[in-house]
Scaffold this active site. Structure first.
Site, PDB file in Angstrom:
ATOM      1  CG  ASP A   1      -6.327  -0.319  -0.033  1.00  0.00           C
ATOM      2  OD1 ASP A   1      -6.161   0.855  -0.412  1.00  0.00           O
ATOM      3  OD2 ASP A   1      -7.107  -1.112  -0.603  1.00  0.00           O
ATOM      4  CG  ASP A   2      -1.839  -5.162   1.118  1.00  0.00           C
ATOM      5  OD1 ASP A   2      -1.164  -6.081   0.611  1.00  0.00           O
ATOM      6  OD2 ASP A   2      -1.847  -4.007   0.650  1.00  0.00           O
TER       7      ASP A   2
ATOM      8  CG  ASN B   1      -4.590 -10.684  -5.668  1.00  0.00           C
ATOM      9  OD1 ASN B   1      -5.393 -11.597  -5.804  1.00  0.00           O
ATOM     10  ND2 ASN B   1      -4.868  -9.451  -6.025  1.00  0.00           N
TER      11      ASN B   1
ATOM     12  NE  ARG C   1      -8.031   6.318  -8.162  1.00  0.00           N
ATOM     13  CZ  ARG C   1      -8.670   5.230  -7.708  1.00  0.00           C
ATOM     14  NH1 ARG C   1      -8.420   4.057  -8.242  1.00  0.00           N
ATOM     15  NH2 ARG C   1      -9.550   5.338  -6.743  1.00  0.00           N
TER      16      ARG C   1
ATOM     17  NE  ARG D   1       1.536  -3.371   0.271  1.00  0.00           N
ATOM     18  CZ  ARG D   1       1.096  -2.205  -0.169  1.00  0.00           C
ATOM     19  NH1 ARG D   1       1.928  -1.165  -0.265  1.00  0.00           N
ATOM     20  NH2 ARG D   1      -0.169  -2.059  -0.527  1.00  0.00           N
TER      21      ARG D   1
ATOM     22  CG  ASP E   1     -11.160   2.549  -5.953  1.00  0.00           C
ATOM     23  OD1 ASP E   1     -10.305   3.053  -5.215  1.00  0.00           O
ATOM     24  OD2 ASP E   1     -11.037   2.531  -7.201  1.00  0.00           O
TER      25      ASP E   1
END
Lengths: 330, 330
Positions: free
Chosen positions: B149-150, B99, B292, B74, B244
């Site tokens: 976050d991107d 990444n 999660r 992104r 996280d």
């Protein structure tokens, strides 16, 4: 001659040994003294020493608070509020500071309408003073005080939450009414609220005081208050005002941090219009706010400096009253 | 006989004196030893030892933070966000964790569009791992990290305020996205947000985690993260998720308190729909939330217990954006 020589080694050896060991002992004492000076000052929350420890058998006294309500000429409101506040979670005891000089307290009526959830003590005063509520009452057994004006109704939810916040910030005044001072180019301070210009630390507003008429604070500060300069008491008595500003000065001086933590109330109401007494409270006096600016400047004189510090932290309860009051466009 | 008597007093006196002073010296040494043991453990914020001290000449490194942004597929969003974030007050440096394996970084283009307010470092990775962003980068000079976050856009006002809040709570993760776990009668934990039942501590909701994809935390925790059980890294790599959650476990274990402090954002946006890449982010995977919950239970196994604690403190900025956002019916 031999006689002399016999004694000599003993004495000489003795004296040398004595000198040597004296030096060693003195050095060790100095080291011990230095170490003692480095010991931490054994003080719990950097709070003033509590003369009064909670009774060991009342475990609840550690996790509960004492409500102190001063009252003048609004007994109808007092009794309405007592019915509400007597059932607040974690309440240990109520102390009513009776400023109606010469008038009987409603204690008889109170007792006839028992039983009550907690003990209520009526402290009859001899002079009608604003600072009567800031005495170090012997009835206090808890570490926390909740101080409420006798015309202020705060919901149980707000109080329960604010108490839990106080437990995380025990050296601060945790309450519902924020105020600030601002500095002016002349060096004279002014007192006010949102209507005053922001102090100019980044964007948004700041507060530097939390009023004690609806707040939790540590019982030790009442003890601390007894040891203030006489001029502070004279100021409060002269104005019949400003005891709360003085408490914020005291706390700020003590902690070196902002005195208060503001908890945004969901439901806080002023009941003064509901009273039958026709008495409408000190803050309606024309000179009320001007007096408070006056007090700020006098206190800066008395304490030789401005100890109040600014904060912009506003605390609310997560997920209450709306279970998702934290949702956002994400 | 006289000869004997001459020597004797000297020796005897000497021996007695020697004994006496030896005892005194030993006692003093014991006292000194005890005092040394009572000395405070000189450790600043109860935080892990920072191997890296900020360079003495950059005073700003103490009052500023490093932005760490990991990016995958992104780059258009990355560059848009970099233009925004490079100008945040108190930003010291940006570390982009690249990444996109085998793909050139936009460093050339970035440099050709200089000058820039702060240095930006592109850290090329060899494997596309979620936990790449949790390395203890040698470029880190500040005590604080801002991790984003991107695809997340947070306003400068929010970031400036949250940084000031972090400075008051440096051992916590201070951020904008709260989450919680709940316990079930079977003992199995579940992960979620407001849609899950409240944990039941009084009214309102609670959170037990603050996600690091939009949060400040102490740089020392990155160092701490390098010393976790291998199983933690394996879990994160297996799921490409949960780094996280693992960080919240780490912080909670370290402090014994709730890991996070939630700051309610005024303006936070997810830009993922704006990307040209067509890539929509990990959390859209069908199994994302189930993973999660799975991670929470695995981490409880690995750490042999549940260290997460609940909090219901929600912090907002006083008087911003509305200059009287604290007014009430009083």
């Amino acid at each position: 001659r031999y006689f002399h020589l016999c004694k000599l080694p003993g004495r000489v050896m003795g004296i040398r040994l004595l000198r040597f060991t004296s030096v060693v002992i003195i050095v060790l004492l100095l080291v011990a003294g230095a170490l003692t000076a480095l010991l931490p000052n054994i003080k719990d929350d950097k709070l003033p020493n509590l003369r009064r420890e909670p009774k060991p058998q009342s475990q609840s006294a550690l996790d509960s608070f004492t409500l102190i309500m001063q009252t003048y000429n609004r007994t109808d409101l007092l009794l309405k509020l007592l019915n509400h506040y007597q059932a607040i979670p974690n309440l240990h005891k109520v102390i009513v500071v009776w400023n109606n000089i010469g008038e009987k307290t409603p204690e008889e009526m109170w007792n006839s309408l028992g039983p009550h959830p907690v003990p209520v003590v009526f402290k009859v005063q001899s002079v009608n003073r604003m600072r009567n509520r800031l005495q170090n009452f012997p009835e206090l057994e808890t570490k926390a005080v909740l101080m409420m004006d006798d015309d202020t109704l705060v919901s149980a939810h707000d109080l329960a939450f604010a108490f839990s916040v106080w437990q995380q910030f025990p050296e601060h005044i945790v309450g519902f009414v924020p105020r600030k001072h601002i500095s002016t180019p002349s060096g004279v301070y002014s007192y006010g609220s949102f209507e005053l210009q922001n102090p100019g630390f980044g964007n948004g507003d700041q507060y530097s005081m939390v009023l004690i008429g609806a707040a939790f604070f540590h019982t030790g500060y009442l003890e601390d208050f007894q040891r203030q300069p006489e001029a502070v008491y004279a100021l409060i008595d002269e104005t019949q005002n400003c005891d709360d500003i003085a408490m914020n000065f005291l706390v700020a001086k003590h902690t070196g941090k902002p005195s208060g933590v503001f908890v945004k109330p969901v439901d806080i109401r002023n009941l003064e219009k509901d009273t039958n007494s026709g008495y409408s409270g000190m803050w309606h006096r024309a000179e009320h706010l001007l007096q408070r600016s006056y007090c700020v400047n006098k206190l800066v004189n008395i304490y030789d400096g401005m100890p109040l510090k600014y904060s912009n932290i506003m605390i609310s309860q997560f997920g209450f009253p709306n279970y998702a009051n934290h949702k956002n466009k994400m």
